[in-house]
Design an enzyme around this catalytic site. Structure first.
Site, mmCIF file in Angstrom:
data_model
loop_
_atom_site.group_PDB
_atom_site.id
_atom_site.type_symbol
_atom_site.label_atom_id
_atom_site.label_comp_id
_atom_site.label_asym_id
_atom_site.label_seq_id
_atom_site.Cartn_x
_atom_site.Cartn_y
_atom_site.Cartn_z
ATOM 1 N N ARG A 60 -4.866 -5.511 -1.273
ATOM 2 C CA ARG A 60 -5.731 -4.580 -0.536
ATOM 3 C C ARG A 60 -6.859 -5.320 0.179
ATOM 4 O O ARG A 60 -7.163 -5.030 1.335
ATOM 5 C CB ARG A 60 -6.307 -3.518 -1.477
ATOM 6 C CG ARG A 60 -5.266 -2.539 -1.989
ATOM 7 C CD ARG A 60 -5.849 -1.597 -3.014
ATOM 8 N NE ARG A 60 -6.333 -2.375 -4.150
ATOM 9 C CZ ARG A 60 -7.169 -1.929 -5.074
ATOM 10 N NH1 ARG A 60 -7.635 -0.696 -5.015
ATOM 11 N NH2 ARG A 60 -7.547 -2.697 -6.071
ATOM 12 N N ASN A 62 -3.832 1.415 -3.774
ATOM 13 C CA ASN A 62 -2.750 1.229 -4.732
ATOM 14 C C ASN A 62 -2.184 2.588 -5.137
ATOM 15 O O ASN A 62 -2.905 3.588 -5.123
ATOM 16 C CB ASN A 62 -3.258 0.526 -5.990
ATOM 17 C CG ASN A 62 -3.501 -0.950 -5.793
ATOM 18 O OD1 ASN A 62 -3.005 -1.558 -4.853
ATOM 19 N ND2 ASN A 62 -4.276 -1.540 -6.685
#
Length: 125
Positions: free
Chosen positions: A50, A68
């Protein structure tokens, strides 16, 4: 205003060329913008995926988000100039974070948009 028909034609040609240059460079308000949703599969959690995605998006100047999932994938959305979104799609499917392993990336809901629907790029939780 114009001394002759030739002057008017020259003026119109210059205006046409300037419009073409602005359109190709994305300066014009009608720049080609698109939006796409993504899901990345593989070893993409616990490997700073990320963070690297956010960093790459900011480098490219695209907007959107990443997060996520409980299934172990990473999902998100990217918006921006079509060529930059295309670059981000390649990055998401082939590069990722240094420690990640990308098995596949699925892109959906790809569409042209008249203007950006969000500003900046961030991580959602």
């Amino acid at each position: 205003m114009f001394a002759s028909g030739a002057s008017r034609r020259c003026f119109l040609l210059i205006v046409f060329l300037l419009c073409a240059i602005m359109s190709r460079s994305g300066v014009q308000g009608g720049a080609n913008l698109c939006s796409v949703d993504f899901e990345v599969f593989g070893n993409v959690q616990g490997v700073c995926f990320r963070m690297y995605t956010e960093d790459q998006a900011k480098k490219l100047g695209v907007s959107g988000w990443v997060k996520n999932t409980r299934q172990g994938t990473v999902v998100g959305q990217v918006q921006g100039p079509t060529d930059k979104v295309r670059e981000m799609k390649v990055w998401l499917s082939k590069v990722g974070s240094p420690s990640s392993r990308i098995d596949r990336a699925v892109f959906s809901n790809e569409r042209d948009i008249p203007k950006l629907e969000m500003r900046g790029f961030g991580t959602r939780y």
